[in-house]
Design a protein around this motif. Sequence first.
Motif, PDB file in Angstrom:
ATOM      1  N   ASP A  22      -6.134   4.305  -3.605  1.00  0.00           N
ATOM      2  CA  ASP A  22      -5.960   5.514  -2.785  1.00  0.00           C
ATOM      3  C   ASP A  22      -4.474   5.855  -2.656  1.00  0.00           C
ATOM      4  O   ASP A  22      -4.075   7.007  -2.795  1.00  0.00           O
ATOM      5  CB  ASP A  22      -6.544   5.304  -1.381  1.00  0.00           C
ATOM      6  N   ALA A  23      -3.666   4.814  -2.404  1.00  0.00           N
ATOM      7  CA  ALA A  23      -2.234   5.038  -2.195  1.00  0.00           C
ATOM      8  C   ALA A  23      -1.595   5.607  -3.461  1.00  0.00           C
ATOM      9  O   ALA A  23      -0.778   6.532  -3.397  1.00  0.00           O
ATOM     10  CB  ALA A  23      -1.559   3.733  -1.795  1.00  0.00           C
ATOM     11  N   LEU A  24      -1.983   5.065  -4.610  1.00  0.00           N
ATOM     12  CA  LEU A  24      -1.434   5.565  -5.871  1.00  0.00           C
ATOM     13  C   LEU A  24      -1.865   7.013  -6.118  1.00  0.00           C
ATOM     14  O   LEU A  24      -1.049   7.860  -6.511  1.00  0.00           O
ATOM     15  CB  LEU A  24      -1.895   4.687  -7.037  1.00  0.00           C
ATOM     16  N   VAL A  25      -3.154   7.287  -5.878  1.00  0.00           N
ATOM     17  CA  VAL A  25      -3.652   8.648  -6.096  1.00  0.00           C
ATOM     18  C   VAL A  25      -2.928   9.619  -5.156  1.00  0.00           C
ATOM     19  O   VAL A  25      -2.457  10.683  -5.593  1.00  0.00           O
ATOM     20  CB  VAL A  25      -5.184   8.717  -5.875  1.00  0.00           C
ATOM     21  N   ASP A  26      -2.797   9.242  -3.874  1.00  0.00           N
ATOM     22  CA  ASP A  26      -2.093  10.109  -2.917  1.00  0.00           C
ATOM     23  C   ASP A  26      -0.666  10.381  -3.382  1.00  0.00           C
ATOM     24  O   ASP A  26      -0.188  11.512  -3.347  1.00  0.00           O
ATOM     25  CB  ASP A  26      -2.052   9.445  -1.531  1.00  0.00           C
ATOM     26  N   THR A  53       0.820  -1.211   0.000  1.00  0.00           N
ATOM     27  CA  THR A  53       0.000   0.000   0.000  1.00  0.00           C
ATOM     28  C   THR A  53       0.853   1.260   0.000  1.00  0.00           C
ATOM     29  O   THR A  53       0.389   2.332   0.371  1.00  0.00           O
ATOM     30  CB  THR A  53      -0.949   0.050   1.220  1.00  0.00           C
ATOM     31  N   ASP A  54       2.110   1.136  -0.424  1.00  0.00           N
ATOM     32  CA  ASP A  54       2.917   2.338  -0.576  1.00  0.00           C
ATOM     33  C   ASP A  54       2.838   2.762  -2.048  1.00  0.00           C
ATOM     34  O   ASP A  54       3.169   1.983  -2.942  1.00  0.00           O
ATOM     35  CB  ASP A  54       4.374   2.061  -0.179  1.00  0.00           C
ATOM     36  N   GLY A  55       2.371   3.993  -2.292  1.00  0.00           N
ATOM     37  CA  GLY A  55       2.102   4.448  -3.650  1.00  0.00           C
ATOM     38  C   GLY A  55       3.292   4.322  -4.580  1.00  0.00           C
ATOM     39  O   GLY A  55       3.172   3.844  -5.707  1.00  0.00           O
ATOM     40  N   ARG A  56       4.451   4.752  -4.074  1.00  0.00           N
ATOM     41  CA  ARG A  56       5.622   4.758  -4.942  1.00  0.00           C
ATOM     42  C   ARG A  56       6.053   3.323  -5.285  1.00  0.00           C
ATOM     43  O   ARG A  56       6.408   3.019  -6.423  1.00  0.00           O
ATOM     44  CB  ARG A  56       6.764   5.495  -4.228  1.00  0.00           C
ATOM     45  N   THR A  57       6.000   2.420  -4.294  1.00  0.00           N
ATOM     46  CA  THR A  57       6.359   1.019  -4.529  1.00  0.00           C
ATOM     47  C   THR A  57       5.361   0.370  -5.483  1.00  0.00           C
ATOM     48  O   THR A  57       5.740  -0.402  -6.370  1.00  0.00           O
ATOM     49  CB  THR A  57       6.384   0.247  -3.195  1.00  0.00           C
ATOM     50  N   LEU A  58       4.087   0.719  -5.311  1.00  0.00           N
ATOM     51  CA  LEU A  58       3.067   0.199  -6.222  1.00  0.00           C
ATOM     52  C   LEU A  58       3.388   0.614  -7.649  1.00  0.00           C
ATOM     53  O   LEU A  58       3.310  -0.177  -8.585  1.00  0.00           O
ATOM     54  CB  LEU A  58       1.691   0.759  -5.846  1.00  0.00           C
TER      55      LEU A  58
END
Length: 354
Positions: free
Chosen positions: A342-346, A263-268
Motif C-alpha cells: 500500500d505504501a509503495l502504491v501510495d 512503511t514509508d513508500g519512498r524509503t521502501l
Amino acid sequence: MTDQPPVASRESRAQVRQMLLIGAVASALGIALALLIDWFPVPASAQAGPIDTLWDVLLIASVPVFVLVETIVLYCAIKFRMRPGEELKDGPPIHGNTKLEIIWTAIPAILLVGLCTYAYVVLTDIEEAPATEPLNVRVVGEQFTWNFFYQGENGDEISSPQLYLPVDRPVYFTVQSKDVIHDFWVPNLRMKIDAVPGIDTHLRVTPDRIGEYPVVCAELCGLGHSTMRQSAHVVPRDEFDAKLAELARGPARGGGEGGEEETDGRTLFTDAAQPQTCDSCHTLADAGATGTTGPNLDDTLTDLSEEQIRQSIVDPDAEVTEGFAPGLMPRYGDSLSEEQVDALVDYLMEVKGG
Ligand code: CUA
C-alpha cells in the motif's frame, strides 16, 4: 633423414638465438604488464592472499609460453615467407628433430605437474577446517535472488536477504539452489562455488576486512542472471550479533511479529524493499533512482492506473511492459506485507500525480 638441418647450420643457429632473444625480451615485458594489471578487487578474506599469489605465479609461468610460441610463429612467418620467384621451391628434406620434440614435450609436462601440485596444495590449505567453531551460513539461490540463513539460538533459522558476516571469524557456507544452477561468488572474498539443485556444496572463507562487497551469481541462469546481485556486509562481531538479533526479531516480511517494519513508500523504494530495492532496477527521478534493468518509471507510470501499479508490484508477470522479459522482476507480493505494498502504491501514485 637426419636430426640436424643439413644446410646453413651456422645461420640457423643465429636465427634460433635471435628468436630466443626476442622471445625473452617480449616475455619480460609481458610478465611486467600482466603483473601491473589489477585483476581482482580489494582482497577481503584470509584466503585471498594465497589465491592472489597463485594467480601471479600462473601468470609468470604462462606468459612466456604464450609469448615464445607467438614469437616463433611470427618470426617464421616473416623470415621464411615465400618470396616472388620461389613458388616452386621446396624446403630442405627434414624428417624431424627428436631432441627438440623431447624438449618441448618434457618442459610443458614438468610445468603442468608443478603448477597443478602447487594449486592443489593452495586449495587444500585454504579449505582446511579451522580450529575454531565456524559460523554456519546456508545460501540458497533461486531465479533471480540469493537468500541467506543463519542458525538462531532456539534452533530456528534466521533468514536474511543480504549477507552479513562477522570479521575474522571462519564461515562455513552450505550452498543450495531451488531451481537451476547458480554460482555463489563474492569476488572480494575470492572463493566461489556452484549452487546445484538437489545437492549441497560447501565453501570455507574467513572475511578479514570490514566493508560492503557485492555478492554475484557467476553462472548464466536465465534472463535475470545479471540482476542476481546482493551485498555482503563484513562487520565487527558485536554489530553482527546485533544484526542477527534484529533479523531474528523482525523478519522483512510483514505479519505483525513485533519487528519494526518499514512503511514509508519512498524509503521502501530506495532502501528497504526486499529481495531487492526498486531503485536497483528502475529509474525514478523523485527517488533519485537511476536503475536501467527494468522500465523507466518516469516514462511508464503516467499510463498506469492504481490497480496496474499494484499488480506490477505484487505479481509483475501478470502484465509485462513491452520490451521487457517476464520473470525478471520478483513477485513482491511474496516478500512485502500488505501495508508495505500500500505504501509503495501510495508513493508511486503521489509521484505520478505531480
Ligand atoms: Cu543465478 Cu546467474
